[in-house]
Design a protein around this motif. Structure first.
Motif, PDB file in Angstrom:
ATOM      1  N   ASP A  78     -40.636   5.059  -3.605  1.00 19.07           N
ATOM      2  CA  ASP A  78     -41.366   3.880  -4.054  1.00 19.07           C
ATOM      3  C   ASP A  78     -40.626   2.631  -3.582  1.00 19.07           C
ATOM      4  O   ASP A  78     -39.766   2.089  -4.287  1.00 19.07           O
ATOM      5  CB  ASP A  78     -41.508   3.883  -5.577  1.00 19.07           C
ATOM      6  N   LYS A 137     -40.744  -0.775  -5.770  1.00 16.90           N
ATOM      7  CA  LYS A 137     -39.800  -0.973  -6.869  1.00 16.90           C
ATOM      8  C   LYS A 137     -38.460  -1.476  -6.340  1.00 16.90           C
ATOM      9  O   LYS A 137     -37.812  -2.320  -6.968  1.00 16.90           O
ATOM     10  CB  LYS A 137     -39.610   0.334  -7.634  1.00 16.90           C
ATOM     11  N   SER A 155     -38.840  -5.073  -5.491  1.00  9.66           N
ATOM     12  CA  SER A 155     -38.879  -5.867  -6.718  1.00  9.66           C
ATOM     13  C   SER A 155     -37.477  -6.065  -7.274  1.00  9.66           C
ATOM     14  O   SER A 155     -37.108  -7.164  -7.712  1.00  9.66           O
ATOM     15  CB  SER A 155     -39.770  -5.184  -7.756  1.00  9.66           C
TER      16      SER A 155
END
Length: 201
Positions: A186, A189, A192
């Protein structure tokens, strides 16, 4: 992959054997079908053209392995991880949790991007605007530290910071880093987390 190939051919062989056994138990000779075999074959050929095409394409995918289980692919605007390679279609799981069924023929007839064909390491980037007049070397150092601080970011190749562009209101810096997609699938993520670390820095 070898198990998938074996399973596909085993299912076909078992199906053929079962059909022959049922016909023998029902005392229906196979020669009965010889008369209408030609017309039936033509009808099945036209009706099942797409099915046969996808089936043969699935066998080619399993043998040549242009895509494998776990690969991240993009076809017709759909990007995701290959979860299953079936006899008719492939199951591609997108990052948002949606599972897409893509016909096997699409992987042979259309342009396909396999992000992890030769290497599981992928490069990603985060753009940051820095005000004019700010000390660029210090800003670049802080951005590099923010990327290094994320445990999912690889040390080799190491993160890099580039002066990407001169915007209207800020200088655009790009933080480029590498991820191992087998460990950190991912990437959103991770991005982020890096943005949060940049904001704190």
């Amino acid at each position: 992959q070898a198990a998938a190939v074996f399973r596909t051919w085993a299912m076909i062989a078992v199906g053929v054997v079962l059909i022959i056994m049922v016909l023998n138990l029902a005392r229906i000779p196979l020669t009965v079908f010889a008369f209408m075999g030609g017309a039936l074959a033509i009808g099945i050929g036209f009706g099942a053209q797409n099915i046969i095409n996808n089936f043969i394409s699935g066998l080619i995918l399993l043998v040549e392995k242009p895509i494998k289980l776990g690969d991240i692919v993009e076809v017709e605007g759909i990007r995701g991880r290959v979860s299953n390679i079936g006899s008719r279609c492939c199951l591609v799981s997108r990052a948002d949790g949606v599972d897409m069924l893509i016909p096997n023929s699409s992987f042979l007839e259309k342009s396909v991007t396999n992000w992890t064909l030769s290497d599981r390491k992928l490069r990603f980037g985060v753009n940051v605007g820095v005000a004019y007049g700010a000390p660029l070397p210090e800003a670049m150092r802080l951005l590099r530290l923010a990327a290094h601080g994320n445990p999912a970011v690889l040390d080799n190749p190491a993160p890099e910071v580039q002066l990407e562009d001169f915007g209207d209101n800020a200088q655009v810096l790009s933080v480029e880093y590498w991820l191992d997609m087998a460990v950190s699938p991912d990437f959103r993520k991770v991005a982020s987390g890096i943005r949060q670390a940049i904001g704190e820095a």
